[in-house]
Design a protein around this motif. Structure first.
Motif, PDB file in Angstrom:
ATOM      1  N   ARG A   1     -32.488  20.444  -1.413  1.00 34.51           N
ATOM      2  CA  ARG A   1     -31.747  20.925  -2.576  1.00 34.51           C
ATOM      3  C   ARG A   1     -31.638  22.458  -2.545  1.00 34.51           C
TER       4      ARG A   1
ATOM      5  N   ILE B   1     -29.416  13.225  -1.444  1.00 31.74           N
ATOM      6  CA  ILE B   1     -29.076  14.659  -1.347  1.00 31.74           C
ATOM      7  C   ILE B   1     -28.464  14.964   0.021  1.00 31.74           C
TER       8      ILE B   1
ATOM      9  N   SER C   1     -41.456  19.660  -0.568  1.00 33.50           N
ATOM     10  CA  SER C   1     -41.008  18.331  -0.175  1.00 33.50           C
ATOM     11  C   SER C   1     -39.685  18.433   0.563  1.00 33.50           C
TER      12      SER C   1
ATOM     13  N   GLU D   1     -34.148   9.675  -2.821  1.00 33.85           N
ATOM     14  CA  GLU D   1     -33.585  10.948  -3.297  1.00 33.85           C
ATOM     15  C   GLU D   1     -33.218  11.868  -2.142  1.00 33.85           C
ATOM     16  N   THR D   2     -34.047  11.886  -1.085  1.00 31.56           N
ATOM     17  CA  THR D   2     -33.732  12.705   0.084  1.00 31.56           C
ATOM     18  C   THR D   2     -32.451  12.213   0.739  1.00 31.56           C
TER      19      THR D   2
ATOM     20  N   LYS E   1     -36.969  16.706  -0.202  1.00 31.19           N
ATOM     21  CA  LYS E   1     -35.872  16.737  -1.169  1.00 31.19           C
ATOM     22  C   LYS E   1     -35.760  18.111  -1.827  1.00 31.19           C
TER      23      LYS E   1
END
Length: 384
Positions: A204, A227, A198, A223-224, A200
């Motif tokens: 990470r 981050i 993915s 979330e993406t 994200k």
């Protein structure tokens, strides 16, 4: 997939033959659907690839698409009825593919990705945009509707960095579009669902891969985005894309993705990490082809304060007085294209968000933004 001479001579119902025809015609997208002949988008308009081509049925579509669909994507399509992948004809171009299912059966849309990367100079990117490529850290967003040329602009910016810096670049894309060779930088290009699970997850993981610059092909979820902002805060330069229509609305879109109890914190983080927004709008060129109007927001200390204090509604007016640092409003970008006789006034007016504002400027310049197209004879009202 390499074509032998005998294969190149196959009839137009072979998918590689269709790709060659669309590239030769200068089209941007090929559409294959049951019940219509192969269609292309050229200069923003849909039209048949070949007026004499037969209508496609479900069997035709399967025979065209199956040979070029990777096994992984064939399984994904069987489960979800959607899949994305990239397909390449060496020496011609790469194509970004999306396969889908509709009420009539299987279909596919293919976006051509030129094998030759357009440079920043060829695209006419301003000094202010190139200055964003020299940053050591921060978040730079390229925005615009689907098909507005965001990938082309980002590609030119990455290529500029590749030629002028000695850094490590990681790109996270779905799928990989433009292929970058190592010049002065080390470039690792990762494809979601092929090289990583993915956006994200790859973003990470990138923090442990010693990057200087990270490109996120699409900031799809909260979330993406979170981050990406954190990555920019920790001393990296992050490029990303969003589907927003103006530079000012981009700030609100990012903040609005977060729950209400986190928005104050994100405003502070964004005010410190966001360095620039480039918002693109494609316009039809006079004589054929398309050209991008680029709205540019450079985040100065004044803009940063507006973001922090939740006064983003003032960003647009601040851009109008920020020309000395390279800021460009959409209306100014559109008027520049009209003045250079690249775009008709009515086309620029149609693409403007602030229509009242551009109408005033056009009329002051003696231009008619409402020049009507002639009414076809059959549609003209008859006299009593």
């Amino acid at each position: 997939m390499t074509l032998e001479p005998a294969e190149a001579a196959r009839p137009a119902n072979h998918v590689d033959g269709l790709f060659r025809m669309m590239v030769q015609a200068g089209a941007s997208d090929l559409h294959l659907s049951v019940g219509i002949p192969p269609m292309v988008r050229k200069d923003g308009k849909m039209q048949p690839l070949d007026p004499a081509a037969p209508i496609l049925n479900a069997d035709h579509i399967v025979r065209l698409l199956d040979p070029i669909t990777p096994d992984k994507n064939r399984h994904e399509f069987a489960e979800t009825h959607d899949t994305d992948f990239a397909y390449e004809i060496p020496g011609l171009a790469r194509f970004r593919a999306n396969l889908f299912m509709d009420r009539k059966g299987r279909g596919g849309v293919f976006r051509v990705i030129p094998s030759k990367i357009l440079t920043a100079e060829q695209l006419g990117l301003s000094a202010a945009i190139l200055n964003l490529c020299r940053l050591s850290k921060g978040l730079v967003l390229v925005t615009g509707p689907t098909g507005s040329g965001k990938s082309t602009t980002l590609c030119a910016m990455v290529d500029h960095i590749n030629q002028t810096r000695h850094d490590h670049i990681i790109t996270i894309e779905d799928p990989i579009e433009f292929v970058h060779e190592n010049k002065q930088c080390v470039i690792n290009q990762r494809e979601v669902h092929t090289h990583t699970g993915s956006f994200k997850g790859a973003l990470r993981a990138a923090l442990r891969e010693d990057p200087d610059i990270v490109l996120v092909g699409e900031m799809r979820d909260l979330e993406t985005v979170a981050i990406a902002i954190e990555t920019a805060e920790t001393g990296h330069l992050v490029f990303g894309t969003l589907h927003t229509s103006t530079a000012a609305s981009t700030v609100d879109r990012v903040i609005d993705q977060f729950p209400a109890d986190r928005q104050a914190q994100i405003r502070v983080m964004l005010s410190e990490s966001l360095k620039g927004v480039i918002s693109q709008t494609l316009c039809k060129k006079i004589g054929g082809g398309r050209v991008a109007a680029l709205e540019v927001l450079i985040v100065t200390s004044a803009i940063s304060n507006l973001i922090r204090e939740s006064k983003t509604f003032q960003v647009q007016s601040m851009m109008q007085v920020g020309k000395n640092v390279g800021m460009v409003t959409l209306n100014d970008a559109l008027m520049d294209l009209v003045t250079r006789k690249l775009v008709m006034p009515e086309e620029a007016y149609g693409k403007a968000i602030d229509k009242a504002g551009i109408e005033v400027v056009m009329k002051r310049a003696g231009l008619n933004p409402h020049q009507a197209a002639p009414i076809p004879a059959a549609a003209a009202p008859s006299r009593p």
